[in-house]
Motif scaffolding. Structure first.
Motif, PDB file in Angstrom:
ATOM      1  N   TYR A  98       0.972  -1.127   0.019  1.00 32.71           N
ATOM      2  CA  TYR A  98       0.053   0.005   0.063  1.00 32.71           C
ATOM      3  C   TYR A  98       0.937   1.188   0.138  1.00 32.71           C
ATOM      4  O   TYR A  98       1.928   1.209   0.622  1.00 32.71           O
ATOM      5  N   THR A  99       0.559   2.227  -0.741  1.00 30.98           N
ATOM      6  CA  THR A  99       1.108   3.489  -0.718  1.00 30.98           C
ATOM      7  C   THR A  99       0.682   4.652   0.260  1.00 30.98           C
ATOM      8  O   THR A  99      -0.377   4.721   0.402  1.00 30.98           O
ATOM      9  N   GLY A 100       1.947   5.565   0.733  1.00 29.47           N
ATOM     10  CA  GLY A 100       1.483   6.731   1.521  1.00 29.47           C
ATOM     11  C   GLY A 100       2.635   7.346   1.630  1.00 29.47           C
ATOM     12  O   GLY A 100       3.690   7.401   0.942  1.00 29.47           O
ATOM     13  N   THR A 101       2.537   8.367   2.662  1.00 24.49           N
ATOM     14  CA  THR A 101       3.508   9.015   3.066  1.00 24.49           C
ATOM     15  C   THR A 101       4.055   9.248   4.225  1.00 24.49           C
ATOM     16  O   THR A 101       3.388   9.130   5.247  1.00 24.49           O
ATOM     17  N   VAL A 102       5.365   9.273   4.610  1.00 25.59           N
ATOM     18  CA  VAL A 102       5.789   9.246   5.880  1.00 25.59           C
ATOM     19  C   VAL A 102       5.455  10.565   6.642  1.00 25.59           C
ATOM     20  O   VAL A 102       5.839  11.491   6.041  1.00 25.59           O
ATOM     21  N   VAL A 103       4.637  10.370   7.629  1.00 19.25           N
ATOM     22  CA  VAL A 103       4.425  11.716   8.522  1.00 19.25           C
ATOM     23  C   VAL A 103       5.049  11.941   9.914  1.00 19.25           C
ATOM     24  O   VAL A 103       4.979  12.967  10.304  1.00 19.25           O
ATOM     25  N   ARG A 104       5.741  10.702  10.341  1.00 23.51           N
ATOM     26  CA  ARG A 104       6.282  10.890  11.732  1.00 23.51           C
ATOM     27  C   ARG A 104       7.110   9.502  11.772  1.00 23.51           C
ATOM     28  O   ARG A 104       7.077   8.452  11.369  1.00 23.51           O
ATOM     29  N   ILE A 105       8.339   9.670  12.494  1.00 26.27           N
ATOM     30  CA  ILE A 105       9.254   8.746  12.971  1.00 26.27           C
ATOM     31  C   ILE A 105       9.538   8.743  14.253  1.00 26.27           C
ATOM     32  O   ILE A 105       9.924   9.739  14.845  1.00 26.27           O
ATOM     33  N   ASP A 106       9.084   7.534  15.090  1.00 28.67           N
ATOM     34  CA  ASP A 106       9.678   7.676  16.397  1.00 28.67           C
ATOM     35  C   ASP A 106      10.545   6.611  16.719  1.00 28.67           C
ATOM     36  O   ASP A 106      10.375   5.536  16.322  1.00 28.67           O
ATOM     37  N   PRO A 107      11.630   6.828  16.973  1.00 27.67           N
ATOM     38  CA  PRO A 107      12.832   6.123  17.432  1.00 27.67           C
ATOM     39  C   PRO A 107      12.480   4.894  18.309  1.00 27.67           C
ATOM     40  O   PRO A 107      11.875   5.272  19.490  1.00 27.67           O
ATOM     41  N   TYR A 108      12.956   3.887  18.208  1.00 26.18           N
ATOM     42  CA  TYR A 108      12.846   2.796  19.050  1.00 26.18           C
ATOM     43  C   TYR A 108      14.102   2.413  19.748  1.00 26.18           C
ATOM     44  O   TYR A 108      14.175   2.252  20.882  1.00 26.18           O
ATOM     45  N   SER A 109      15.175   2.187  18.902  1.00 24.85           N
ATOM     46  CA  SER A 109      16.327   1.929  19.458  1.00 24.85           C
ATOM     47  C   SER A 109      17.406   2.752  18.442  1.00 24.85           C
ATOM     48  O   SER A 109      17.167   3.406  17.509  1.00 24.85           O
ATOM     49  N   GLU A 110      18.793   2.534  18.756  1.00 26.87           N
ATOM     50  CA  GLU A 110      19.818   3.064  17.930  1.00 26.87           C
ATOM     51  C   GLU A 110      19.748   2.695  16.253  1.00 26.87           C
ATOM     52  O   GLU A 110      19.898   3.489  15.563  1.00 26.87           O
ATOM     53  N   HIS A 111      18.956   1.593  16.020  1.00 29.99           N
ATOM     54  CA  HIS A 111      18.995   1.016  14.824  1.00 29.99           C
ATOM     55  C   HIS A 111      17.654   0.879  14.079  1.00 29.99           C
ATOM     56  O   HIS A 111      17.432   0.436  13.109  1.00 29.99           O
ATOM     57  N   ARG A 112      16.410   0.982  14.858  1.00 29.73           N
ATOM     58  CA  ARG A 112      15.195   0.781  14.488  1.00 29.73           C
ATOM     59  C   ARG A 112      14.257   1.974  15.013  1.00 29.73           C
ATOM     60  O   ARG A 112      14.230   2.388  16.017  1.00 29.73           O
ATOM     61  N   SER A 113      13.143   2.007  14.145  1.00 25.07           N
ATOM     62  CA  SER A 113      12.305   3.039  14.367  1.00 25.07           C
ATOM     63  C   SER A 113      11.065   2.718  13.796  1.00 25.07           C
ATOM     64  O   SER A 113      10.778   1.752  13.059  1.00 25.07           O
ATOM     65  N   PHE A 114      10.027   3.486  14.505  1.00 19.82           N
ATOM     66  CA  PHE A 114       8.449   3.231  13.962  1.00 19.82           C
ATOM     67  C   PHE A 114       8.330   4.069  12.907  1.00 19.82           C
ATOM     68  O   PHE A 114       8.580   5.345  12.895  1.00 19.82           O
ATOM     69  N   TYR A 115       7.951   3.948  11.694  1.00 15.91           N
ATOM     70  CA  TYR A 115       7.513   4.583  10.676  1.00 15.91           C
ATOM     71  C   TYR A 115       6.080   4.997  10.572  1.00 15.91           C
ATOM     72  O   TYR A 115       5.314   4.005  10.431  1.00 15.91           O
ATOM     73  N   TRP A 116       5.304   5.928  10.784  1.00 15.61           N
ATOM     74  CA  TRP A 116       4.081   6.316  10.858  1.00 15.61           C
ATOM     75  C   TRP A 116       3.836   6.713   9.288  1.00 15.61           C
ATOM     76  O   TRP A 116       4.509   7.889   8.743  1.00 15.61           O
ATOM     77  N   VAL A 117       2.990   6.267   8.616  1.00 18.18           N
ATOM     78  CA  VAL A 117       2.744   6.384   7.414  1.00 18.18           C
ATOM     79  C   VAL A 117       1.054   6.588   7.066  1.00 18.18           C
ATOM     80  O   VAL A 117       0.296   6.114   7.497  1.00 18.18           O
ATOM     81  N   GLN A 118       0.793   8.028   6.493  1.00 17.81           N
ATOM     82  CA  GLN A 118      -0.503   8.348   5.984  1.00 17.81           C
ATOM     83  C   GLN A 118      -0.795   7.678   4.739  1.00 17.81           C
ATOM     84  O   GLN A 118      -0.124   8.022   3.882  1.00 17.81           O
ATOM     85  N   LEU A 119      -1.800   6.847   4.811  1.00 15.19           N
ATOM     86  CA  LEU A 119      -2.123   6.205   3.550  1.00 15.19           C
ATOM     87  C   LEU A 119      -2.769   7.018   2.466  1.00 15.19           C
ATOM     88  O   LEU A 119      -3.282   7.896   2.690  1.00 15.19           O
ATOM     89  N   ASP A 120      -2.356   6.565   1.215  1.00 14.40           N
ATOM     90  CA  ASP A 120      -3.212   7.161   0.038  1.00 14.40           C
ATOM     91  C   ASP A 120      -4.730   6.823   0.201  1.00 14.40           C
ATOM     92  O   ASP A 120      -5.090   5.987   0.934  1.00 14.40           O
ATOM     93  N   ALA A 121      -5.733   7.757  -0.334  1.00 12.47           N
ATOM     94  CA  ALA A 121      -6.902   7.626  -0.305  1.00 12.47           C
ATOM     95  C   ALA A 121      -7.472   5.962  -0.615  1.00 12.47           C
ATOM     96  O   ALA A 121      -8.484   5.284   0.036  1.00 12.47           O
ATOM     97  N   GLU A 122      -6.903   5.537  -1.782  1.00 12.80           N
ATOM     98  CA  GLU A 122      -7.249   4.129  -2.144  1.00 12.80           C
ATOM     99  C   GLU A 122      -6.857   3.149  -0.754  1.00 12.80           C
ATOM    100  O   GLU A 122      -7.846   2.227  -0.712  1.00 12.80           O
ATOM    101  N   ALA A 123      -5.756   3.259  -0.521  1.00 14.04           N
ATOM    102  CA  ALA A 123      -5.234   2.352   0.847  1.00 14.04           C
ATOM    103  C   ALA A 123      -6.135   2.675   2.002  1.00 14.04           C
ATOM    104  O   ALA A 123      -6.627   1.747   2.744  1.00 14.04           O
ATOM    105  N   GLN A 124      -6.484   3.816   2.478  1.00  9.20           N
ATOM    106  CA  GLN A 124      -7.413   4.034   3.534  1.00  9.20           C
ATOM    107  C   GLN A 124      -8.936   3.524   3.219  1.00  9.20           C
ATOM    108  O   GLN A 124      -9.412   2.947   4.108  1.00  9.20           O
ATOM    109  N   SER A 125      -9.275   3.490   2.159  1.00  9.15           N
ATOM    110  CA  SER A 125     -10.446   3.058   1.817  1.00  9.15           C
ATOM    111  C   SER A 125     -10.441   1.573   2.088  1.00  9.15           C
ATOM    112  O   SER A 125     -11.399   0.887   2.789  1.00  9.15           O
TER     113      SER A 125
END
Length: 72
Positions: free
Chosen positions: A26-53
């Motif tokens: 599914y396609t979208g845009t990264v809107v926020r990144i929350d670091p979890y550790s030195e090497h990994r993060s949570f990537y928050w993605v706002q989905l495109d309208a088609e994916a949201q539906s």
């Protein structure tokens, strides 16, 4: 995930087989990144309208780097 992902990047996120019929990319845009550790993060993605539906959500977080890729 080969290139660094940043806020504003266009990405595709992958839902695996545990999502049943909704598995796939599914396609979208990264809107926020929350670091979890030195090497990994949570990537928050706002989905495109088609994916949201299809998924009935506006944003989704991705933790596993193999489930997110830049599209451009």
């Amino acid at each position: 995930m080969t290139a660094a992902i940043r806020i504003g990047d266009r990405v595709q996120i992958r839902l695996d087989s545990k999502f049943g019929e909704k598995q796939g990319w599914y396609t979208g845009t990264v809107v926020r990144i929350d670091p979890y550790s030195e090497h990994r993060s949570f990537y928050w993605v706002q989905l495109d309208a088609e994916a949201q539906s299809a998924l009935k959500v506006r944003e989704i977080s991705v933790f596993n780097p193999k489930n997110i890729r830049k599209t451009g």
